[in-house]
Structure formats: structure tokens, C-alpha cells
Design a protein around this motif. Structure first.
Motif, PDB file in Angstrom:
ATOM      1  N   ARG A  13      13.744  77.498  12.202  1.00 18.35           N
ATOM      2  CA  ARG A  13      13.646  78.881  11.667  1.00 18.35           C
ATOM      3  C   ARG A  13      13.707  79.301  10.300  1.00 18.35           C
ATOM      4  NH1 ARG A  13      18.871  78.019  13.571  1.00 18.35           N
ATOM      5  NH2 ARG A  13      20.461  78.827  12.299  1.00 18.35           N
ATOM      6  N   ALA A  14      14.163  78.344   9.443  1.00 16.66           N
ATOM      7  CA  ALA A  14      14.355  78.688   8.119  1.00 16.66           C
ATOM      8  C   ALA A  14      12.896  78.830   7.461  1.00 16.66           C
ATOM      9  CB  ALA A  14      15.366  77.764   7.237  1.00 16.66           C
ATOM     10  N   LEU A  15      11.885  77.874   8.160  1.00 16.65           N
ATOM     11  CA  LEU A  15      10.764  77.735   7.452  1.00 16.65           C
ATOM     12  C   LEU A  15       9.932  79.117   7.768  1.00 16.65           C
ATOM     13  CD1 LEU A  15      10.024  74.180   8.491  1.00 16.65           C
ATOM     14  CD2 LEU A  15      10.328  74.969   6.207  1.00 16.65           C
ATOM     15  N   SER A  16      10.402  79.979   8.533  1.00 15.37           N
ATOM     16  CA  SER A  16       9.742  81.166   8.920  1.00 15.37           C
ATOM     17  C   SER A  16       9.805  82.171   7.555  1.00 15.37           C
ATOM     18  CB  SER A  16      10.316  81.989  10.090  1.00 15.37           C
ATOM     19  OG  SER A  16      11.598  82.374   9.626  1.00 15.37           O
ATOM     20  N   HIS A  17      10.816  81.891   6.567  1.00 14.21           N
ATOM     21  CA  HIS A  17      10.756  82.565   5.246  1.00 14.21           C
ATOM     22  C   HIS A  17       9.718  81.993   4.532  1.00 14.21           C
ATOM     23  CE1 HIS A  17      14.218  84.680   6.857  1.00 14.21           C
ATOM     24  NE2 HIS A  17      14.665  83.342   7.277  1.00 14.21           N
ATOM     25  N   ARG A  18       8.796  82.540   3.889  1.00 11.59           N
ATOM     26  CA  ARG A  18       7.667  82.134   3.152  1.00 11.59           C
ATOM     27  C   ARG A  18       7.954  81.302   1.957  1.00 11.59           C
ATOM     28  NH1 ARG A  18       5.037  83.910  -1.219  1.00 11.59           N
ATOM     29  NH2 ARG A  18       2.793  83.377  -1.359  1.00 11.59           N
ATOM     30  N   LEU A  23       8.817  75.983  -0.884  1.00 12.14           N
ATOM     31  CA  LEU A  23       9.537  75.227  -1.802  1.00 12.14           C
ATOM     32  C   LEU A  23       9.846  73.797  -0.847  1.00 12.14           C
ATOM     33  CD1 LEU A  23      11.573  74.851  -4.101  1.00 12.14           C
ATOM     34  CD2 LEU A  23      13.348  75.802  -2.866  1.00 12.14           C
ATOM     35  N   TRP A  24      10.146  74.175   0.417  1.00 15.97           N
ATOM     36  CA  TRP A  24      10.366  72.827   1.216  1.00 15.97           C
ATOM     37  C   TRP A  24       9.020  71.783   1.075  1.00 15.97           C
ATOM     38  CZ3 TRP A  24       8.171  70.481   5.597  1.00 15.97           C
ATOM     39  CH2 TRP A  24       9.105  69.453   6.311  1.00 15.97           C
ATOM     40  N   GLY A  26       6.680  71.774  -1.221  1.00 20.47           N
ATOM     41  CA  GLY A  26       6.482  70.911  -2.490  1.00 20.47           C
ATOM     42  C   GLY A  26       7.446  70.141  -2.766  1.00 20.47           C
ATOM     43  N   MET A  27       8.855  70.242  -2.281  1.00 24.46           N
ATOM     44  CA  MET A  27       9.833  69.262  -2.608  1.00 24.46           C
ATOM     45  C   MET A  27       9.617  68.152  -1.871  1.00 24.46           C
ATOM     46  SD  MET A  27      11.592  70.313  -5.000  1.00 24.46           S
ATOM     47  CE  MET A  27      13.250  69.251  -4.987  1.00 24.46           C
ATOM     48  N   LEU A  28       8.974  68.273  -0.631  1.00 28.35           N
ATOM     49  CA  LEU A  28       8.738  67.001   0.275  1.00 28.35           C
ATOM     50  C   LEU A  28       7.533  66.182  -0.350  1.00 28.35           C
ATOM     51  CD1 LEU A  28       8.533  65.388   2.882  1.00 28.35           C
ATOM     52  CD2 LEU A  28       6.881  66.979   3.824  1.00 28.35           C
ATOM     53  N   VAL A  29       6.451  66.672  -1.105  1.00 33.61           N
ATOM     54  CA  VAL A  29       5.493  65.987  -1.816  1.00 33.61           C
ATOM     55  C   VAL A  29       6.077  65.042  -2.811  1.00 33.61           C
ATOM     56  CG1 VAL A  29       3.250  65.906  -3.170  1.00 33.61           C
ATOM     57  CG2 VAL A  29       3.501  67.478  -1.002  1.00 33.61           C
ATOM     58  N   SER A  30       7.101  65.832  -3.713  1.00 28.82           N
ATOM     59  CA  SER A  30       7.722  65.268  -4.848  1.00 28.82           C
ATOM     60  C   SER A  30       8.488  64.018  -4.598  1.00 28.82           C
ATOM     61  CB  SER A  30       8.387  66.321  -5.579  1.00 28.82           C
ATOM     62  OG  SER A  30       9.013  65.573  -6.633  1.00 28.82           O
ATOM     63  N   ASN A  31       9.282  64.331  -3.177  1.00 30.83           N
ATOM     64  CA  ASN A  31      10.233  63.121  -2.722  1.00 30.83           C
ATOM     65  C   ASN A  31       9.511  62.115  -2.275  1.00 30.83           C
ATOM     66  OD1 ASN A  31      12.728  64.253  -3.365  1.00 30.83           O
ATOM     67  ND2 ASN A  31      12.928  65.682  -1.659  1.00 30.83           N
ATOM     68  N   ALA A 154      16.150  67.168   5.621  1.00 28.30           N
ATOM     69  CA  ALA A 154      15.208  66.508   6.484  1.00 28.30           C
ATOM     70  C   ALA A 154      13.806  66.341   5.599  1.00 28.30           C
ATOM     71  CB  ALA A 154      14.823  67.545   7.655  1.00 28.30           C
ATOM     72  N   GLN A 155      13.539  67.175   4.705  1.00 26.76           N
ATOM     73  CA  GLN A 155      12.378  66.695   4.055  1.00 26.76           C
ATOM     74  C   GLN A 155      12.693  65.904   2.814  1.00 26.76           C
ATOM     75  OE1 GLN A 155      12.049  67.237   0.439  1.00 26.76           O
ATOM     76  NE2 GLN A 155      13.541  68.584  -0.043  1.00 26.76           N
TER      77      GLN A 155
END
Length: 411
Positions: A13-18, A23-24, A26-31, A154-155
């Protein structure tokens, strides 16, 4: 079926916030890029030196700057525009990644270069992490904070799954320079995301208080609030006795299991898979056990799972143990971080986050270097498994002698 779909929706549900979704991502790609670099450099140092102490020492260097910079980084993130502050740090991280790539491509990469750049990367990461946590808190409502921090973990662990797998492939086809080049490109994703968040993030205005006074105010809150103090203390011991497995995985893979870079990737992927599944199941676990119950159980189990990993007789057994370790490790750290953030007023959140980072990194730095050095002398298994069992004993004894004290972990 409907309840299953609802449960999934709740876990995301937190991913419903644009802005959090941006941010999630972009940080995944960087990680992913960061874990590619971690595997590449860990294998490189282990192969070149053949010593667990060197591998652990280089890994520890990335956390050394947090001893001085973590409180400063949190105060700065609370003082300036967080997006701009983070963008500057990410640009500098990209330049360091590019330098590593050039050194590897030209045959000039050495262990001292890896150590020096790891130290500088650690300094920048110490500034970025509290800022990223504060941005997360700013773009989600309080009722979605635990879910957002779980998805943040998780990311990170999705990066741990994908990064080592891609690293193993790239190291085989393009060598260390190829893996480091892809990490350099990954920082562009974070810069793009920060530019897209400009309309939604509420900037924290500068305070009139002196910088060091602001740092001391954050420390005073952490000391006086029993829940924050207990969570921070527990995090330190997790960092000291459990977290060193992250930096010493290449040692276990190469020296204990007799494997190679692919073995290292498999173990990190197993941990990441367990962590991701645990992150997406956090909502159901909280509903069944409560936040405090889940946190107590995960802190108790993480020592046992770590010991089982280090004592695993075969690679398949180690992969299973690593899978469960990844899950309880994530639940423990997410729960401890949530306690800290939920009990902290907004204007101090980056500062408390920086103290969390400071204590975790202090514990990890001492632990990964110390356990690595002792492992060279006394053997990898007895030292690392002994540390894990020591942590389990500390938690079990605390729970038996001071059960009421754990009530402070309630949020």
C-alpha cells in the motif's frame, strides 16, 4: 481469493503514494548496482590477498566514516533541502564508481585503491542514508510508515538478489570493469527520481539553532526515550555479532565451501530472497503477532539462524539457512528502525536515523574486521558461529531477566 488480493494490496500500500514509489524504484536500481560492486570487489580482494582479515577489513572501511559523520549527516539532512542534499552526495558517489571503473579497465586497480575508495564511499553513504529515510517518512502518512520501511528493506534485498546474479554473469563475460561500469550508470536513476519528486516533498526548513546544538538535541531524545534507546542498543549488537556475515560471505564461499564468485552470488541471492518474502509478509505477521511480538521473535531467531548458516556442512544447507537468516534479519532491523522513527518528532527524524546508522555501522565495522581476523587464526566456523550464539544468549538472558523492559519497544 478476495482476502488474498486484499492482503497483497495491503503489503504494497505504501507504493500507492507517488513520490514513495519513485524513490523506491530509483533506490532499487542503485542498490542493484551497489551489490554488483560489492560482489566484484569482495571476490577481487579475497582472490588477491587470500585472507579473510583483508576482506573483512576492506568491508569495514566503508562503515568507518559513520563514527564521525553519521550525526553530522542527520543534522544536515534536517537542516537543508533533502532532495538537493541527497543529489549532491549521489553525484559524488557516481564519480567514485567511475574512478573504480577506469582503474579496473586500465589494469591499475589495487587493494589499497579499493580500500581508499570504499572509505570515501562510506562517508557519502553515511550522509545519504539518513536523508533517504527522512524522505521516506516525509512522503508517506504515519499509518503507512512500517509498511514503507518494510518495502524499503525489500527493495534493498531485491538489489541483493538481482545484483549478485547480474554480477556473476558480468564478471564472467566482461570482468570486474564491466560490473563496476554498470554500477556507475545506476546512480543516474536516483538523480532522475529526485528530479521527479520536486513537487511533492515537503522541505524541512533550516533551524536557527547551531549545528552541534541540533546534533546534541537528537542525541538527548535518543537517550531519554526508553524505546529508542533500547532499539538503538539492540541494533548495535546485531551489527556487531550478526551483520558481519554480509562482508564475510565471499570468505565462506571461497575458503569454507571451496566455491567461486558464483557461489558468493548464490548465497547472497538466497539471503535476499528470504528478506524480500519476509518484507512482503510483514503486514500479515504484524496482524497476527503485533509489532512488538514480531520484533521480539525476530531478534531472538536471528542469532540461531546465523549460527545455522555458519555451521552448515554443505552448500545446499547453507543456502537454506541463508534464506531464513535473510528473512529474520530483515524483520529485526525493520522493526527496530520503525520503533526509532515512530517515536521521533518529524524535525528530528534524520538525526535519530543517523544515530541508528552510527551504531549499526560501529558494530558492523568492529565485528566484520574482528571476526575476520580471528577467523584467520582460529577458523571461520567457530568464530562466526560463536558470535551468533553469543547474541542469541544475550537476547534470551535479557528476555528472561527483564521481560518488562521490552515493553518500551511498543510503538
Amino acid at each position: 481469493m478476495a482476502s488474498s488480493l486484499l492482503s497483497r494490496a495491503s503489503s504494497l500500500r505504501a507504493l500507492s503514494h507517488r513520490d514513495f514509489a519513485w524513490l523506491w524504484t530509483g533506490m532499487l536500481v542503485s542498490n542493484i548496482g551497489t551489490w554488483m560492486e560489492t560482489v566484484a570487489l569482495g571476490v577481487y580482494v579475497t582472490e588477491v590477498t587470500g585472507k579473510a582479515g583483508w576482506t573483512g577489513g576492506v568491508a569495514a572501511l566503508a562503515h568507518l566514516p559513520s563514527l564521525l559523520l553519521a550525526p553530522l549527516g542527520g543534522a544536515l539532512a534536517d537542516r537543508f533541502d533533502r532532495r538537493s542534499f541527497m543529489a549532491v552526495c549521489v553525484c559524488l558517489q557516481g564519480l567514485l564508481a567511475a574512478l573504480l571503473t577506469v582503474l579496473a579497465a586500465t589494469g591499475n586497480l589495487t587493494v589499497p585503491w579499493v580500500a581508499a575508495i570504499s572509505l570515501l564511499n562510506g562517508a557519502l553513504n553515511t550522509l545519504v542514508i539518513p536523508c533517504a529515510t527522512a524522505l521516506t517518512v516525509a512522503v508517506v502518512p504515519s499509518e503507512d510508515l512500517h509498511n514503507a520501511l518494510s518495502l524499503d528493506s525489500a527493495q534493498f534485498n531485491l538489489g541483493r538478489i538481482i545484483g549478485p546474479v547480474v554480477a556473476a554473469l558480468v564478471l564472467t563475460k566482461a570482468g570486474i570493469a564491466g560490473a563496476l561500469f554498470l554500477n556507475t550508470l545506476s546512480f543516474l536513476a536516483v538523480l532522475l527520481v529526485l528530479s521527479r519528486m520536486s513537487g511533492a516533498v515537503q522541505t524541512v526548513l533550516p533551524k536557527r539553532e547551531a549545528l552541534w546544538a541540533g546534533i546534541l538535541r537528537g542525541m538527548k531524545l535518543a537517550w531519554e526515550d526508553p524505546g529508542i534507546a533500547l532499539a538503538l542498543g539492540t541494533s548495535f549488537f546485531v551489527g556487531l555479532l550478526i551483520s558481519p556475515f554480509v562482508g564475510l560471505v565471499p570468505v565462506f564461499a571461497l575458503k569454507v565451501m571451496g566455491g567461486d564468485a558464483a557461489t558468493t552470488s548464490l548465497l547472497l541471492t538466497a539471503q535476499g530472497t528470504g528478506a524480500v518474502l519476509a518484507a512482503f509478509g510483514t503486514g500479515a505477521l504484524v496482524a497476527r503477532m503485533g509489532r512488538r511480538g514480531m520484533l521480539e521473535a525476530s531478534v531472538l531467531l536471528v542469532g540461531l539462524c546465523s549460527a545455522l548458516f555458519w555451521l552448515s556442512p554443505t552448500l545446499p544447507a547453507a543456502l537454506v539457512a541463508m534464506f531464513f537468516l535473510g528473512g529474520v534479519y530483515l524483520l529485526a532491523f525493520t522493526g527496530l528502525k520503525t520503533v526509532c522513527q515512530a517515536r521521533t518528532p518529524p524535525e528530528l527524524q534524520a538525526r535519530v536515523s543517523s544515530l541508528f546508522l552510527l551504531l549499526v555501522n560501529l558494530g558492523y565495522m568492529v565485528g566484520v574486521w574482528g571476526l575476520g581476523m580471528l577467523s584467520d587464526r582460529l577458523g571461520v566456523r567457530p568464530i562466526t558461529a560463536g558470535a551468533a550464539l553469543l547474541f542469541f544468549g544475550i537476547v534470551a538472558l535479557t528476555r528472561a531477566l527483564r521481560p518488562r523492559g521490552l515493553a518500551a519497544l511498543g510503538t
